[in-house]
Design a protein around this motif. Structure first.
Motif, short mmCIF file in Angstrom:
data_model
loop_
_atom_site.label_atom_id
_atom_site.label_comp_id
_atom_site.label_asym_id
_atom_site.label_seq_id
_atom_site.Cartn_x
_atom_site.Cartn_y
_atom_site.Cartn_z
N ALA A 67 38.64 52.29 26.49
CA ALA A 67 37.08 52.08 26.81
C ALA A 67 36.80 50.61 27.07
CB ALA A 67 36.58 52.40 25.25
N LYS A 68 37.75 49.47 26.65
CA LYS A 68 37.34 48.26 26.88
C LYS A 68 37.59 47.73 28.47
CE LYS A 68 39.09 43.56 25.80
NZ LYS A 68 40.10 42.73 25.05
N GLN A 69 38.75 48.65 28.68
CA GLN A 69 39.02 48.28 30.01
C GLN A 69 37.96 49.03 31.25
OE1 GLN A 69 41.40 46.47 31.39
NE2 GLN A 69 41.96 45.79 29.22
N LEU A 70 37.46 50.02 30.74
CA LEU A 70 36.34 50.66 31.43
C LEU A 70 35.16 49.67 31.50
CD1 LEU A 70 36.58 54.69 30.98
CD2 LEU A 70 37.45 53.19 32.66
N ALA A 71 34.96 49.26 30.29
CA ALA A 71 33.51 48.52 30.19
C ALA A 71 33.80 47.35 31.07
CB ALA A 71 33.38 48.02 28.79
N LEU A 72 34.97 46.77 31.15
CA LEU A 72 35.38 45.56 32.19
C LEU A 72 35.13 46.00 33.71
CD1 LEU A 72 38.18 43.70 30.18
CD2 LEU A 72 35.63 43.04 30.32
N LEU A 73 35.44 47.20 33.91
CA LEU A 73 35.58 47.76 35.17
C LEU A 73 34.28 47.72 35.76
CD1 LEU A 73 37.27 48.85 37.66
CD2 LEU A 73 36.86 51.01 36.62
N PHE A 74 33.35 48.32 34.99
CA PHE A 74 31.97 48.55 35.28
C PHE A 74 31.04 47.49 34.96
CE2 PHE A 74 33.50 52.82 34.97
CZ PHE A 74 33.12 53.32 36.29
N SER A 75 31.61 46.51 34.66
CA SER A 75 30.39 45.21 34.49
C SER A 75 30.24 44.47 35.48
CB SER A 75 31.42 44.07 33.40
OG SER A 75 31.55 44.80 31.99
N ASP A 76 28.83 43.77 35.42
CA ASP A 76 28.66 42.99 36.54
C ASP A 76 29.17 41.52 36.16
OD1 ASP A 76 27.42 41.79 38.57
OD2 ASP A 76 25.44 42.04 37.86
N THR A 77 29.97 41.10 37.19
CA THR A 77 30.64 39.74 36.87
C THR A 77 29.99 38.75 37.91
OG1 THR A 77 32.39 40.13 38.58
CG2 THR A 77 33.02 40.90 36.10
N THR A 78 28.80 38.88 38.39
CA THR A 78 28.28 37.92 39.30
C THR A 78 27.80 37.03 38.41
OG1 THR A 78 26.21 39.21 39.49
CG2 THR A 78 27.85 39.62 41.24
#
Length: 80
Positions: A67-78
């Motif tokens: 779940a944490k990894q998915l949250a990071l995958l879909f996070s906007d890192t701009t």
């Protein structure tokens, strides 16, 4: 704190997980039927992240922090 055993986890969450997987399969089907082609090789970044997420979920050598990894995958890192 009480933790569920594996059978209890399945009893409580299996039907919901099955429903969510069916919805995801229907999403990929609709994409293909709309002429989008194979989702696994799509140049569309959003679809690519969905495929990456499925691979991450299905990985058997993944620690229990999917779940944490998915949250990071879909996070906007701009940074804008």
């Amino acid at each position: 704190m009480y933790r569920l055993n594996p059978a209890e986890v399945l009893d409580r969450h299996y039907l919901e997980a099955r429903c969510q997987l069916l919805e995801l399969a229907a999403f990929f089907d609709r994409y293909q039927l709309a002429g989008g082609g194979d989702p696994a090789v799509s140049p569309e970044p959003r679809l690519s992240r969905c495929v990456q997420a499925l691979r991450l979920i299905a990985s058997d050598n993944q620690p229990p922090d999917r779940a944490k990894q998915l949250a990071l995958l879909f996070s906007d890192t701009t940074t804008e």
